[in-house]
Design a protein around this motif. Structure first.
Motif, PDB file in Angstrom:
ATOM      1  N   TYR A 126       0.886  -1.137  -0.124  1.00 60.99           N
ATOM      2  CA  TYR A 126       0.222   0.080   0.154  1.00 60.99           C
ATOM      3  C   TYR A 126       0.896   1.128   0.047  1.00 60.99           C
ATOM      4  O   TYR A 126       2.035   1.370   0.854  1.00 60.99           O
ATOM      5  N   ALA A 136      -7.098   2.718  -5.565  1.00 60.14           N
ATOM      6  CA  ALA A 136      -8.019   1.626  -5.226  1.00 60.14           C
ATOM      7  C   ALA A 136      -7.142   0.311  -4.656  1.00 60.14           C
ATOM      8  O   ALA A 136      -7.937  -0.665  -4.127  1.00 60.14           O
ATOM      9  N   HIS A 137      -5.966  -0.013  -5.159  1.00 57.43           N
ATOM     10  CA  HIS A 137      -5.365  -1.164  -5.170  1.00 57.43           C
ATOM     11  C   HIS A 137      -4.074  -0.762  -4.571  1.00 57.43           C
ATOM     12  O   HIS A 137      -3.537   0.327  -4.205  1.00 57.43           O
ATOM     13  N   GLU A 168       0.292   0.214 -10.633  1.00 55.48           N
ATOM     14  CA  GLU A 168      -0.964  -0.303  -9.869  1.00 55.48           C
ATOM     15  C   GLU A 168      -0.846  -1.797  -9.930  1.00 55.48           C
ATOM     16  O   GLU A 168      -0.790  -2.623 -11.090  1.00 55.48           O
TER      17      GLU A 168
END
Length: 184
Positions: A126, A136-137, A168
């Protein structure tokens, strides 16, 4: 050793002491004026790499760039302009630079090695700024580029610039309920 060499060596030592005292006085003054500085400020993190600023350590980034793209198919036509068809969003990319400096409490060689290891493992992490995750990922390190700006007489890197590129990471979800157990 000549008289001139002795004089230069003595002057150099005195100058280093004065600069060190000046640095310590400035840091002490800043710490008393800004109490949060001595406690350290966590700017964010990438996995277990913490972006932080304190009187003991500076590990931050600059030139942050995030790009978002879409995927399109190009359909050629004879005698006509091609038709562009939207397919889906493409994965996002983030790039930033980091400066590692021994005088700012970090080892350029160790910090860069840590980034290289994470890149080579392909570990998804993260990216967080403050307390908010970015995107979002999760993200993977696609590349790490390093340039050593200062090296001492023993070959130790004192200052390095590192360019980091993140991609991502969208996980593949296996759905056994679908026909043939395909990934979605």
């Amino acid at each position: 050793m000549s008289f001139l060499d002795n004089a230069i060596g003595s002057y150099k030592k005195q100058t280093e002491k004065r600069l060190l005292n000046l640095r310590n006085n400035i840091l002490s003054d800043l710490s008393s004026r800004f109490s949060w500085l001595s406690q350290g400020v966590q700017i964010g993190s990438l996995g277990d790499i913490v972006f932080t600023v304190s009187t003991d350590e500076v590990r931050t980034f600059r030139d942050y760039r995030r790009s978002t793209k879409a995927r399109f198919a190009l359909h050629e036509r004879i005698g006509e302009k091609p038709i562009l068809e939207y397919i889906a969003p493409d994965g996002e990319e983030i790039t930033f630079s980091m400066t590692f400096h021994v005088e700012l409490g970090v080892s350029p060689a160790k910090e860069t090695e840590r980034l290289r290891e994470l890149c080579e493992k392909g570990e998804a992490m993260y990216l967080v700024f403050g307390s908010a995750p970015i995107g979002a990922h999760m993200w993977v390190i696609e590349s790490v580029g390093e340039s050593a700006e200062r090296i001492d007489h023993g070959g130790r890197i004192l200052v390095s610039q590192v360019e980091v590129t993140l991609k991502e990471y969208v996980p593949v979800i296996y759905d056994a309920a679908q026909e043939g157990g395909t990934a979605t």
